[in-house]
Design a protein around this motif. Structure first.
Motif, PDB file in Angstrom:
ATOM      1  N   MET A  54      19.110  14.299  -8.031  1.00  0.00           N
ATOM      2  CA  MET A  54      18.420  15.582  -7.911  1.00  0.00           C
ATOM      3  C   MET A  54      18.172  15.948  -6.441  1.00  0.00           C
ATOM      4  O   MET A  54      18.077  17.123  -6.103  1.00  0.00           O
ATOM      5  N   ARG A  55      18.092  14.935  -5.593  1.00  0.00           N
ATOM      6  CA  ARG A  55      17.901  15.168  -4.162  1.00  0.00           C
ATOM      7  C   ARG A  55      19.227  15.466  -3.463  1.00  0.00           C
ATOM      8  O   ARG A  55      19.265  15.699  -2.259  1.00  0.00           O
ATOM      9  N   GLY A  56      20.321  15.468  -4.211  1.00  0.00           N
ATOM     10  CA  GLY A  56      21.602  15.885  -3.651  1.00  0.00           C
ATOM     11  C   GLY A  56      22.494  14.780  -3.132  1.00  0.00           C
ATOM     12  O   GLY A  56      23.423  15.052  -2.360  1.00  0.00           O
ATOM     13  N   SER A 103       0.826  -1.197   0.000  1.00  0.00           N
ATOM     14  CA  SER A 103       0.000   0.000   0.000  1.00  0.00           C
ATOM     15  C   SER A 103       0.859   1.246   0.000  1.00  0.00           C
ATOM     16  O   SER A 103       2.036   1.228   0.353  1.00  0.00           O
ATOM     17  N   ARG A 104       0.233   2.330  -0.430  1.00  0.00           N
ATOM     18  CA  ARG A 104       0.946   3.607  -0.454  1.00  0.00           C
ATOM     19  C   ARG A 104       1.406   4.001   0.947  1.00  0.00           C
ATOM     20  O   ARG A 104       2.504   4.509   1.141  1.00  0.00           O
ATOM     21  N   ARG A 105       0.554   3.691   1.961  1.00  0.00           N
ATOM     22  CA  ARG A 105       0.886   4.080   3.333  1.00  0.00           C
ATOM     23  C   ARG A 105       2.154   3.382   3.803  1.00  0.00           C
ATOM     24  O   ARG A 105       2.966   3.958   4.505  1.00  0.00           O
ATOM     25  N   SER A 106       2.339   2.118   3.401  1.00  0.00           N
ATOM     26  CA  SER A 106       3.516   1.375   3.862  1.00  0.00           C
ATOM     27  C   SER A 106       4.800   1.921   3.292  1.00  0.00           C
ATOM     28  O   SER A 106       5.867   1.651   3.798  1.00  0.00           O
ATOM     29  N   LEU A 107       4.696   2.708   2.212  1.00  0.00           N
ATOM     30  CA  LEU A 107       5.894   3.252   1.584  1.00  0.00           C
ATOM     31  C   LEU A 107       6.273   4.610   2.160  1.00  0.00           C
ATOM     32  O   LEU A 107       7.386   5.063   2.007  1.00  0.00           O
ATOM     33  N   MET A 108       5.317   5.284   2.787  1.00  0.00           N
ATOM     34  CA  MET A 108       5.592   6.609   3.310  1.00  0.00           C
ATOM     35  C   MET A 108       6.273   6.517   4.679  1.00  0.00           C
ATOM     36  O   MET A 108       6.019   5.593   5.448  1.00  0.00           O
ATOM     37  N   TYR A 109       7.098   7.497   4.975  1.00  0.00           N
ATOM     38  CA  TYR A 109       7.775   7.537   6.263  1.00  0.00           C
ATOM     39  C   TYR A 109       7.119   8.588   7.149  1.00  0.00           C
ATOM     40  O   TYR A 109       7.117   9.778   6.822  1.00  0.00           O
ATOM     41  N   GLN A 143       8.235   4.926  -7.881  1.00  0.00           N
ATOM     42  CA  GLN A 143       7.284   5.611  -7.019  1.00  0.00           C
ATOM     43  C   GLN A 143       7.706   5.518  -5.552  1.00  0.00           C
ATOM     44  O   GLN A 143       7.672   6.505  -4.815  1.00  0.00           O
ATOM     45  N   ALA A 144       8.107   4.325  -5.148  1.00  0.00           N
ATOM     46  CA  ALA A 144       8.520   4.138  -3.754  1.00  0.00           C
ATOM     47  C   ALA A 144       9.758   4.954  -3.432  1.00  0.00           C
ATOM     48  O   ALA A 144       9.857   5.577  -2.369  1.00  0.00           O
ATOM     49  N   VAL A 145      10.737   4.952  -4.349  1.00  0.00           N
ATOM     50  CA  VAL A 145      11.964   5.719  -4.123  1.00  0.00           C
ATOM     51  C   VAL A 145      11.651   7.203  -3.998  1.00  0.00           C
ATOM     52  O   VAL A 145      12.191   7.906  -3.125  1.00  0.00           O
ATOM     53  N   LYS A 146      10.770   7.705  -4.843  1.00  0.00           N
ATOM     54  CA  LYS A 146      10.417   9.127  -4.781  1.00  0.00           C
ATOM     55  C   LYS A 146       9.684   9.464  -3.494  1.00  0.00           C
ATOM     56  O   LYS A 146       9.855  10.546  -2.938  1.00  0.00           O
ATOM     57  N   GLU A 147       8.870   8.542  -3.011  1.00  0.00           N
ATOM     58  CA  GLU A 147       8.132   8.797  -1.773  1.00  0.00           C
ATOM     59  C   GLU A 147       9.032   8.727  -0.548  1.00  0.00           C
ATOM     60  O   GLU A 147       8.921   9.533   0.379  1.00  0.00           O
ATOM     61  N   ILE A 148       9.933   7.749  -0.547  1.00  0.00           N
ATOM     62  CA  ILE A 148      10.846   7.591   0.588  1.00  0.00           C
ATOM     63  C   ILE A 148      11.873   8.717   0.620  1.00  0.00           C
ATOM     64  O   ILE A 148      12.075   9.371   1.646  1.00  0.00           O
ATOM     65  N   PHE A 149      12.530   8.946  -0.518  1.00  0.00           N
ATOM     66  CA  PHE A 149      13.575   9.970  -0.589  1.00  0.00           C
ATOM     67  C   PHE A 149      12.951  11.287  -1.022  1.00  0.00           C
ATOM     68  O   PHE A 149      13.228  11.817  -2.096  1.00  0.00           O
ATOM     69  N   SER A 150      12.094  11.806  -0.160  1.00  0.00           N
ATOM     70  CA  SER A 150      11.428  13.073  -0.416  1.00  0.00           C
ATOM     71  C   SER A 150      11.983  14.104   0.551  1.00  0.00           C
ATOM     72  O   SER A 150      12.959  13.857   1.267  1.00  0.00           O
ATOM     73  N   LYS A 151      11.358  15.276   0.587  1.00  0.00           N
ATOM     74  CA  LYS A 151      11.838  16.354   1.443  1.00  0.00           C
ATOM     75  C   LYS A 151      11.869  15.903   2.900  1.00  0.00           C
ATOM     76  O   LYS A 151      10.901  15.340   3.409  1.00  0.00           O
TER      77      LYS A 151
END
Length: 270
Positions: free
Chosen positions: A129-131, A2-8, A70-78
């Motif tokens: 791009m995230r540095g 699920s999307r929730r399991s990927l978010m931190y 998608q998971a990488v973008k969600e995990i490695f976000s701001k």
């Protein structure tokens, strides 16, 4: 998943922050690579900064090793650190471009290494791009070496565009051109040279040039490329061998002997 399991959430981030104490274990590995290079009199563009955090979280590792964009973008976000040191659990399988297993690698690695070595270009782009530090080498090798070794030219180009050192040395004293040892690594070598890789750079331990390596691995297209870019035919390695000597010194079967003979004739014509 699920999307929730990927978010931190904040709780997960606090848990990861608690892992910072593990860097006391990782610090000798991170600094040892730089100390070895300094002792050998080499230079590096390795970014100096706070040591990255060690991560053993299976959610993070699963996203990276499967190339889930998608998971990488969600995990490695701001708010989430882009510089992590990944400590694989039990070692991870490594594959060559031809699909054959190379074996297991349990060395410390990074998100850049994982994505670059597997050709996950979009994941790699997001991390850059995230540095993420492009020349970070906690396991003794850079992501650029990894991409070249695994024949991933698009990832090689992307790393170079974001400032990767095309002539960085790994823990074995090899530059990225030295690990272009497969037929499918030709495009990787082209990108390296386009970004200024040292065509006559010699490995620290054996004094091999890229031409030595290409001759030893019977790669005439690589040799032709290197010669067009000014490779020196008569440079000798630690054993006093030129590239021609290297081509003739391999002990192989009948097919290998024919290939070596072709390489030798190619060099003799130059």
């Amino acid at each position: 998943m699920s999307r929730r399991s990927l978010m931190y959430n904040p709780s997960s981030l606090r848990s990861l922050e608690q892992e910072r104490h593990q860097m006391r274990l990782a610090a000798p590995v991170l600094s040892g690579y730089l100390l070895r290079k300094e002792a050998r009199g080499t230079s590096s563009r390795q970014t100096v900064g706070n040591p990255p955090m060690v991560c053993q979280d299976p959610v993070v590792q699963n996203a990276l090793y499967t190339g889930n964009v998608q998971a990488v973008k969600e995990i490695f976000s701001k708010g989430f650190p882009s510089d992590l040191v990944i400590q694989p659990q039990g070692g991870v399988m490594r594959w060559r471009a031809n699909g054959k297993v190379r074996g297991k690698n349990s060395k410390l690695t990074t998100p850049l290494h994982i994505t670059a070595g597997r050709g996950f270009t979009e994941c790699l782009r997001h991390l850059l791009m995230r540095g993420a530090r492009v020349d970070l080498a906690p396991g003794g090798t850079t992501a650029l070496h990894e991409a070249c070794e695994e024949c991933q030219p698009e990832c090689v180009k992307l790393l170079l565009q974001h400032g990767a050192n095309p002539s960085a040395t790994n823990e074995d004293g090899q530059m990225p051109l030295h690990v272009c040892t497969e037929l499918d690594s030709l495009e990787c070598a082209k990108h390296l040279l386009a970004f200024g890789a040292l065509i006559n750079g010699q490995s620290l331990d054996d004094n091999d040039t890229p031409l030595h390596v290409a001759a030893r691995h019977s790669l005439p297209d690589h040799m032709e490329l290197y010669l067009r870019h000014g490779a020196a035919l008569n440079l000798q390695n630690e054993e006093g061998n030129t590239a021609l000597n290297a081509a003739c010194s391999q002990t192989q079967g009948a097919e290998g002997l024919r290939s070596d003979a072709e390489v030798a004739l190619f060099l003799l014509d130059r």
